[in-house]
Design an enzyme around this catalytic site. Structure first.
Site, PDB file in Angstrom:
ATOM      1  N   ASN A  96       0.796  -1.240   0.000  1.00  0.00           N
ATOM      2  CA  ASN A  96       0.000   0.000   0.000  1.00  0.00           C
ATOM      3  C   ASN A  96       0.824   1.284   0.000  1.00  0.00           C
ATOM      4  O   ASN A  96       0.312   2.349   0.318  1.00  0.00           O
ATOM      5  CB  ASN A  96      -0.923   0.002   1.227  1.00  0.00           C
ATOM      6  N   HIS A 154     -13.774  -1.763   7.218  1.00  0.00           N
ATOM      7  CA  HIS A 154     -12.562  -2.439   7.689  1.00  0.00           C
ATOM      8  C   HIS A 154     -12.772  -3.134   9.047  1.00  0.00           C
ATOM      9  O   HIS A 154     -13.540  -2.666   9.885  1.00  0.00           O
ATOM     10  CB  HIS A 154     -11.455  -1.387   7.819  1.00  0.00           C
ATOM     11  N   GLU A 188     -15.933   4.230   4.601  1.00  0.00           N
ATOM     12  CA  GLU A 188     -14.593   4.531   4.089  1.00  0.00           C
ATOM     13  C   GLU A 188     -14.739   5.383   2.834  1.00  0.00           C
ATOM     14  O   GLU A 188     -15.732   5.250   2.127  1.00  0.00           O
ATOM     15  CB  GLU A 188     -13.862   3.223   3.746  1.00  0.00           C
ATOM     16  N   SER A 209     -10.880  -0.846   0.595  1.00  0.00           N
ATOM     17  CA  SER A 209      -9.585  -1.494   0.379  1.00  0.00           C
ATOM     18  C   SER A 209      -9.660  -2.723  -0.510  1.00  0.00           C
ATOM     19  O   SER A 209      -8.681  -3.077  -1.145  1.00  0.00           O
ATOM     20  CB  SER A 209      -8.953  -1.856   1.712  1.00  0.00           C
ATOM     21  N   ASP A 267     -13.299   6.883   7.117  1.00  0.00           N
ATOM     22  CA  ASP A 267     -11.956   6.289   7.161  1.00  0.00           C
ATOM     23  C   ASP A 267     -11.303   6.518   5.793  1.00  0.00           C
ATOM     24  O   ASP A 267     -11.777   6.006   4.783  1.00  0.00           O
ATOM     25  CB  ASP A 267     -12.095   4.795   7.480  1.00  0.00           C
ATOM     26  N   HIS A 320      -7.121   4.600   2.461  1.00  0.00           N
ATOM     27  CA  HIS A 320      -6.597   4.407   1.104  1.00  0.00           C
ATOM     28  C   HIS A 320      -6.681   5.644   0.223  1.00  0.00           C
ATOM     29  O   HIS A 320      -6.199   5.632  -0.909  1.00  0.00           O
ATOM     30  CB  HIS A 320      -7.302   3.225   0.431  1.00  0.00           C
ATOM     31  N   LYS A 373       0.173   3.937   4.772  1.00  0.00           N
ATOM     32  CA  LYS A 373      -0.053   3.551   3.382  1.00  0.00           C
ATOM     33  C   LYS A 373       0.624   4.583   2.480  1.00  0.00           C
ATOM     34  O   LYS A 373       1.855   4.600   2.420  1.00  0.00           O
ATOM     35  CB  LYS A 373      -1.541   3.329   3.159  1.00  0.00           C
TER      36      LYS A 373
END
Ligand SMILES: *Cc1c(COP(=O)(O)O)cnc(C)c1O
Length: 392
Positions: free
Chosen positions: A47, A140, A184, A188, A213, A216, A242
């Site tokens: 990542n 997550h 998110e 992910s 969140d 990413h 990440k």
């Protein structure tokens, strides 16, 4: 020998039988390649989306701060662990995210797992009723863990289905307690995005707190890599592990929110403060990230190039629009075989299987990073296409 070794062994062999036992397999990195079991591969499994884990400025500042300030923070933040460096980095993070304040945690997992109970306790303390937590089904594991630790039953909406979310919010409209939407900005396993403005509008209508969140998205998406939720979420969290190339995590939001977490989030209160080397890497990443527009454009362009190739060959990449490109395979065993054969072909990917993803949607997860050349993307795409055809 430990007293439970026979139980441990039995549990592990159950995993073995189910084909879900995992092992730790060390790697080394050499000249931009990853080497595992003597095999050199292109890494499309990790990542570090902007390659910052290798960036000279991050290495230098991490080393410099370790040399000048020591290797440990020596205490938790609330005791004597707060250094000027913590506040310096938090102020810089708040400015990056366009928020009033920010607060650092040791990791993203730790942040989610301990913020959730702290926020849920607020509802009980202020209204006498439990927090109503509306969460995306694909959130997550750390967010689920936080809800479990808080003892709340999540009200889960279908992935990115805001009509479903709205109907659930309406259904619970008369219930007492505070309410919160948790999702998110980039998922992910699917590489797709949440519609943050629409979530904000729904949250406003329902009087719900919006928790996003950005693990990413941070560094990769949004203006100057600031993520997708700036100015729209009540709480944004993200990790520095990440695209920021280091370790640690942040929460950005209002000053009362950050002060509340410093007083109520167990993972913040009872854990030692981040050490100078880690802070140095975050500080340098925040200097570098805004200047990487070209890298971000190149990265997202390569992801698009790869998706187009895969689509033209009849493969599905779900709703990916980001640097994370899933290739849907279906059965777990087939995904595992394709991933193994890709390693032979020189690409380290990861096969994601149920229960991490829904049954029948086992996939390869291709995580691209900036600087991959057209030729590498083309070889990767061709290998994936050839192997998914070969392996029935
Ligand atoms: C990786 C990840 C985390 C955990 O962050 P760490 O800093 O690695 O602990 C939290 N949320 C999401 C969505 C993630 O992908």
């Amino acid at each position: 020998m430990s007293l439970f070794d026979n139980h441990f062994t039995a549990a592990l062999s159950e995993r073995e039988t189910a084909g879900t036992r995992r092992t730790l397999r060390p790697v080394v990195r050499q000249d931009g390649m990853i080497v595992r079991d003597g095999r050199r591969m292109l890494d499309v499994s990790s990542n570090d989306y902007l390659g910052l884990a290798d960036h000279p400025l991050l290495r230098e500042r991490a080393a410099d701060w370790a040399l000048r300030f020591g290797t440990g923070a020596r205490a938790s933040r609330l005791v004597s662990g707060t250094l000027d460096l913590h506040r310096q980095v938090e102020t810089k993070m708040a400015a990056f995210k366009g928020c009033e304040d920010a607060i650092l945690f040791a990791s993203g997992w730790q942040a989610n797992a301990s913020i959730m109970p702290a926020l849920c306790a607020l509802s009980v303390a202020r209204t006498g009723a439990p927090m109503l937590v509306f969460s995306d089904r694909l959130n997550h594991a750390s967010l689920h863990h936080g809800c479990a630790a808080a003892g709340v039953r999540q009200i889960r909406f279908r992935h990115n289905d805001l009509f479903h979310l709205e109907s659930l919010l309406n259904h619970e409209a008369e219930k007492p307690g505070l309410r919160m939407i948790v999702t998110e900005s980039v998922f992910s396993m699917d590489g797709d995005r949440a519609d943050i403005p629409a979530l904000r509008a729904l949250a406003d209508r329902a009087g719900a707190f919006l928790y996003i969140d950005e693990a990413h998205a941070t560094g990769v998406l949004g203006p100057k890599g600031r993520g997708l939720s700036c100015g729209m979420a009540d709480l944004t969290m993200g990790t520095c592990s990440k695209a920021l190339g280091g370790m640690g995590a942040y929460v950005a939001g209002s000053k009362p929110l950050c002060d509340y977490l410093a007083n109520h989030a167990s993972g913040f209160i009872y854990s030692t403060a981040l050490p100078p080397a880690v802070l140095g890497a975050i500080d340098a990443a925040l200097d570098v990230v805004p200047s990487l527009d070209e890298e971000r454009t190149q990265l997202l362009g390569q992801a698009e190039r790869l998706r187009t190739m895969l689509h033209n060959a009849g493969l599905s990449t779900a709703d990916s629009t980001t640097q994370i490109v899933p290739v849907l395979i279906g059965e777990s065993e087939r995904a595992m075989t394709v991933a193994a054969r890709l390693e032979d072909a020189g690409f380290l990917t990861v096969a994601i299987r149920p229960p991490t993803v829904p049954a029948g949607t086992a996939r390869l997860r291709l995580a691209l990073h900036a600087g991959l050349k057209d030729a590498a993307i083309d070889r990767l795409g061709q290998a994936v296409i050839a192997l998914t055809r070969d392996i029935a």
